[in-house]
Design a protein around this motif. Structure first.
Motif, mmCIF file in Angstrom:
data_model
loop_
_atom_site.group_PDB
_atom_site.id
_atom_site.type_symbol
_atom_site.label_atom_id
_atom_site.label_comp_id
_atom_site.label_asym_id
_atom_site.label_seq_id
_atom_site.Cartn_x
_atom_site.Cartn_y
_atom_site.Cartn_z
ATOM 1 N N GLY A 169 -27.400 -24.194 -9.329
ATOM 2 C CA GLY A 169 -26.593 -22.986 -9.388
ATOM 3 C C GLY A 169 -26.857 -22.087 -10.573
ATOM 4 N N ALA A 170 -27.755 -22.492 -11.487
ATOM 5 C CA ALA A 170 -28.057 -21.686 -12.674
ATOM 6 C C ALA A 170 -29.520 -21.243 -12.631
ATOM 7 C CB ALA A 170 -27.793 -22.470 -13.951
ATOM 8 N N VAL A 171 -29.790 -20.076 -13.202
ATOM 9 C CA VAL A 171 -31.142 -19.539 -13.182
ATOM 10 C C VAL A 171 -32.094 -20.453 -13.953
ATOM 11 C CG1 VAL A 171 -30.839 -18.102 -15.243
ATOM 12 C CG2 VAL A 171 -32.496 -17.424 -13.491
ATOM 13 N N SER A 172 -33.318 -20.595 -13.423
ATOM 14 C CA SER A 172 -34.314 -21.430 -14.094
ATOM 15 C C SER A 172 -35.663 -20.723 -14.204
ATOM 16 C CB SER A 172 -34.494 -22.755 -13.360
ATOM 17 O OG SER A 172 -34.925 -22.531 -12.020
ATOM 18 N N LYS A 173 -35.912 -19.761 -13.295
ATOM 19 C CA LYS A 173 -37.191 -19.050 -13.337
ATOM 20 C C LYS A 173 -37.005 -17.612 -12.862
ATOM 21 C CE LYS A 173 -40.161 -23.106 -12.594
ATOM 22 N NZ LYS A 173 -41.206 -23.737 -11.720
ATOM 23 N N ALA A 174 -37.830 -16.731 -13.443
ATOM 24 C CA ALA A 174 -37.899 -15.347 -12.988
ATOM 25 C C ALA A 174 -39.269 -15.120 -12.372
ATOM 26 C CB ALA A 174 -37.682 -14.387 -14.151
ATOM 27 N N VAL A 175 -39.274 -14.624 -11.141
ATOM 28 C CA VAL A 175 -40.526 -14.415 -10.413
ATOM 29 C C VAL A 175 -40.909 -12.941 -10.511
ATOM 30 C CG1 VAL A 175 -41.703 -14.654 -8.209
ATOM 31 C CG2 VAL A 175 -39.882 -16.266 -8.827
ATOM 32 N N LEU A 176 -42.161 -12.682 -10.916
ATOM 33 C CA LEU A 176 -42.657 -11.321 -11.040
ATOM 34 C C LEU A 176 -43.425 -10.919 -9.779
ATOM 35 C CD1 LEU A 176 -43.847 -11.415 -14.766
ATOM 36 C CD2 LEU A 176 -41.574 -10.981 -13.818
ATOM 37 N N LYS A 177 -43.727 -9.633 -9.659
ATOM 38 C CA LYS A 177 -44.316 -9.124 -8.408
ATOM 39 C C LYS A 177 -45.712 -9.668 -8.140
ATOM 40 C CE LYS A 177 -46.374 -4.851 -10.207
ATOM 41 N NZ LYS A 177 -46.433 -3.372 -10.070
ATOM 42 N N ASP A 178 -46.424 -10.136 -9.197
ATOM 43 C CA ASP A 178 -47.749 -10.715 -8.985
ATOM 44 C C ASP A 178 -47.683 -12.196 -8.644
ATOM 45 O OD1 ASP A 178 -47.012 -11.831 -11.379
ATOM 46 O OD2 ASP A 178 -48.703 -11.057 -12.550
ATOM 47 N N GLY A 179 -46.460 -12.723 -8.509
ATOM 48 C CA GLY A 179 -46.279 -14.123 -8.145
ATOM 49 C C GLY A 179 -46.104 -15.058 -9.318
ATOM 50 N N SER A 180 -46.368 -14.575 -10.520
ATOM 51 C CA SER A 180 -46.209 -15.435 -11.692
ATOM 52 C C SER A 180 -44.734 -15.720 -11.941
ATOM 53 C CB SER A 180 -46.840 -14.795 -12.930
ATOM 54 O OG SER A 180 -46.240 -13.548 -13.196
ATOM 55 N N GLU A 181 -44.459 -16.849 -12.582
ATOM 56 C CA GLU A 181 -43.084 -17.277 -12.839
ATOM 57 C C GLU A 181 -42.867 -17.507 -14.332
ATOM 58 O OE1 GLU A 181 -42.334 -20.709 -10.444
ATOM 59 O OE2 GLU A 181 -42.330 -19.579 -8.555
ATOM 60 N N LEU A 182 -41.746 -17.016 -14.828
ATOM 61 C CA LEU A 182 -41.374 -17.210 -16.225
ATOM 62 C C LEU A 182 -40.192 -18.171 -16.292
ATOM 63 C CD1 LEU A 182 -41.415 -13.475 -17.443
ATOM 64 C CD2 LEU A 182 -43.298 -15.136 -17.473
ATOM 65 N N GLU A 183 -40.309 -19.200 -17.094
ATOM 66 C CA GLU A 183 -39.184 -20.116 -17.276
ATOM 67 C C GLU A 183 -38.044 -19.375 -17.976
ATOM 68 O OE1 GLU A 183 -40.173 -23.753 -19.123
ATOM 69 O OE2 GLU A 183 -41.696 -24.307 -17.630
ATOM 70 N N ALA A 184 -36.838 -19.575 -17.481
ATOM 71 C CA ALA A 184 -35.697 -18.802 -18.001
ATOM 72 C C ALA A 184 -34.430 -19.644 -18.001
ATOM 73 C CB ALA A 184 -35.477 -17.557 -17.151
ATOM 74 N N ASP A 185 -33.822 -19.779 -19.180
ATOM 75 C CA ASP A 185 -32.486 -20.375 -19.263
ATOM 76 C C ASP A 185 -31.407 -19.311 -19.054
ATOM 77 O OD1 ASP A 185 -33.337 -23.049 -19.934
ATOM 78 O OD2 ASP A 185 -33.916 -22.235 -21.877
ATOM 79 N N LEU A 186 -31.757 -18.064 -19.384
ATOM 80 C CA LEU A 186 -30.877 -16.934 -19.082
ATOM 81 C C LEU A 186 -31.718 -15.691 -18.894
ATOM 82 C CD1 LEU A 186 -29.066 -15.495 -22.188
ATOM 83 C CD2 LEU A 186 -30.730 -17.328 -22.398
ATOM 84 N N VAL A 187 -31.193 -14.792 -18.063
ATOM 85 C CA VAL A 187 -31.864 -13.529 -17.748
ATOM 86 C C VAL A 187 -30.912 -12.394 -18.075
ATOM 87 C CG1 VAL A 187 -32.781 -12.081 -15.885
ATOM 88 C CG2 VAL A 187 -33.339 -14.526 -15.970
ATOM 89 N N ILE A 188 -31.455 -11.357 -18.699
ATOM 90 C CA ILE A 188 -30.651 -10.197 -19.079
ATOM 91 C C ILE A 188 -31.295 -8.948 -18.486
ATOM 92 C CG2 ILE A 188 -29.673 -8.863 -20.983
ATOM 93 C CD1 ILE A 188 -30.336 -11.454 -22.733
ATOM 94 N N ALA A 189 -30.500 -8.144 -17.802
ATOM 95 C CA ALA A 189 -30.997 -6.896 -17.231
ATOM 96 C C ALA A 189 -30.658 -5.742 -18.160
ATOM 97 C CB ALA A 189 -30.390 -6.656 -15.853
ATOM 98 N N GLY A 190 -31.682 -4.994 -18.556
ATOM 99 C CA GLY A 190 -31.474 -3.778 -19.336
ATOM 100 C C GLY A 190 -32.133 -2.620 -18.609
ATOM 101 N N VAL A 191 -31.609 -2.308 -17.428
ATOM 102 C CA VAL A 191 -32.271 -1.341 -16.532
ATOM 103 C C VAL A 191 -31.423 -0.104 -16.293
ATOM 104 C CG1 VAL A 191 -33.705 -3.053 -15.394
ATOM 105 C CG2 VAL A 191 -31.399 -2.633 -14.534
ATOM 106 N N GLY A 192 -30.435 0.130 -17.169
ATOM 107 C CA GLY A 192 -29.630 1.344 -17.015
ATOM 108 C C GLY A 192 -28.202 1.061 -16.641
#
Length: 376
Positions: free
Chosen positions: A353-376
């Protein structure tokens, strides 16, 4: 002619102007300057320091930078030539006096700097009616721009004004009060929880035009037109800094956005939760403009790692240009921030139930314990 006279345990300013005597408080209400050193002209004394102006008969303030009046004392002429000042102890104990607040009711929707500035300006311009600020935030208006720079800051450390100020000038702030409807005929604002507030004048200070009137208040264009055509009251729309707009922060319409430990930054509670969670954790930030970059700079010394992914080729590309953006990217990289440019975030993956990875458009994955959106 003016003289500073001792009266009991206090002092008063005795004025003789055009053959008449009057007595008022001896200190300016702005910074306490001795008014006896000021300029007397046309029945008014002007402060020697910053120019606040007071009526010598009433003590009322007639020009800022001060907000408050000075006390007015009674004058009695005895035996034809003895001038006696009669003053109550409470008036001598303070150099400030607040005029009674009555008249029109101004309601201001929004809890940011625009609302506070509007309310203060009304008082500075001698508006004596009732002022009510309806704020969706849980605390007093604060400097929101500091949240991304000092994320563990406590709300009271960034208040624009303390509660004592609003009490002193009779400005009422009601927190946790999100406006949802404006009835232009009955001149009533209705809020999310069902409370309603009648107004004579209305100011909407929630951000840009669409967000304030369409999204936030759900008003039709016919209603908007009625507001501006009604001459009994007015609506002013204040355009806030586009980097820190009113309304709600944007989220990403991608799978996994509802996982735990996915944040946006809007309130002190958001900032404090991010700061607490980020310690020794892997942080992924979506967006490389002001909010995203400031959050990255704030967290890089605390988190295990900070990664920034961005649709554009360099940070700040749209607002500062490529050259400046590249310089700032290298500066952040020198502090340990990692960048993934031309790389939109398309999905969040989770575990339990908690975020573990962020997937980018090229398919690569970033390990993530937390994700923060700064998009406006």
């Amino acid at each position: 002619e003016m003289r500073e006279i001792s009266v009991g345990d206090g002092k008063a300013l005795l004025v003789r102007h055009q053959g008449e005597y009057s007595a008022i408080g001896h200190k300016c209400t702005h910074y306490g300057a001795p008014l006896v050193k000021g300029a007397l002209r046309d029945g008014r004394v002007r402060c020697p320091w910053h120019g606040a102006c007071f009526n010598v008969k009433t003590g009322d303030i007639e020009d800022f930078p001060g907000l408050d009046c000075v006390p007015k004392h009674d004058i009695v002429i005895q035996d034809g030539d003895k001038v006696v000042i009669k003053a109550c102890k409470s008036a001598l104990a303070t150099h400030k006096r607040y005029k009674p607040m009555d008249g029109l009711h101004v309601v201001i929707i929004g809890g940011g700097p625009a609302s506070v500035t509007c309310a203060e300006t009304l008082r500075q311009k001698s508006f004596m009616g009732k002022i009510t600020i309806l704020s969706a935030d849980r605390c007093l208006p604060y400097d929101r721009t500091k949240l991304s720079k000092a994320m563990d800051v406590k709300p009271d450390a960034i208040f624009l004004r303390p509660q004592e100020f609003y009490d002193a000038v009779n400005i009422k702030i009601i927190n946790n009060m999100r406006a949802t409807d404006v009835n232009t005929e009955s001149q009533v604002v209705t809020c999310e929880a069902g409370e309603s507030f009648k107004f004579d004048k209305l100011m909407i200070a929630t951000g840009n035009f669409k967000r304030a009137l369409i999204y936030k208040l759900s008003l039709s264009f016919n209603t908007i037109q009625q507001i501006f055509q009604n001459h009994l009251y007015c609506v002013h729309l204040i355009q806030t800094n586009p980097l820190y707009p009113g309304g709600r922060p944007r989220t990403l319409p991608i799978p996994g956005w509802d996982l735990k430990n996915v944040f946006v930054l809007r309130t002190p509670d958001d900032a404090n939760a991010i700061a607490k969670m980020a310690k020794d954790k892997k942080v992924v930030i979506c967006g490389a403009s002001f909010i995203g970059m400031e959050v990255a700079a704030s967290l890089v010394s605390k988190a295990a790692s900070v990664s920034v992914c961005e649709f554009f080729s360099v940070p700040f590309e749209r607002v500062l240009g490529r050259e400046v953006g590249l310089f700032l990217q290298k500066l952040h990289e020198s502090k340990g921030v990692k960048f993934f440019m031309n790389a939109s975030m398309v999905e969040l993956k989770g575990e339990e139930g908690a975020v573990s990875k962020a997937v980018l458009k090229d398919g690569s994955e970033l390990e993530a314990d937390l994700v923060i959106a700064g998009v406006g």
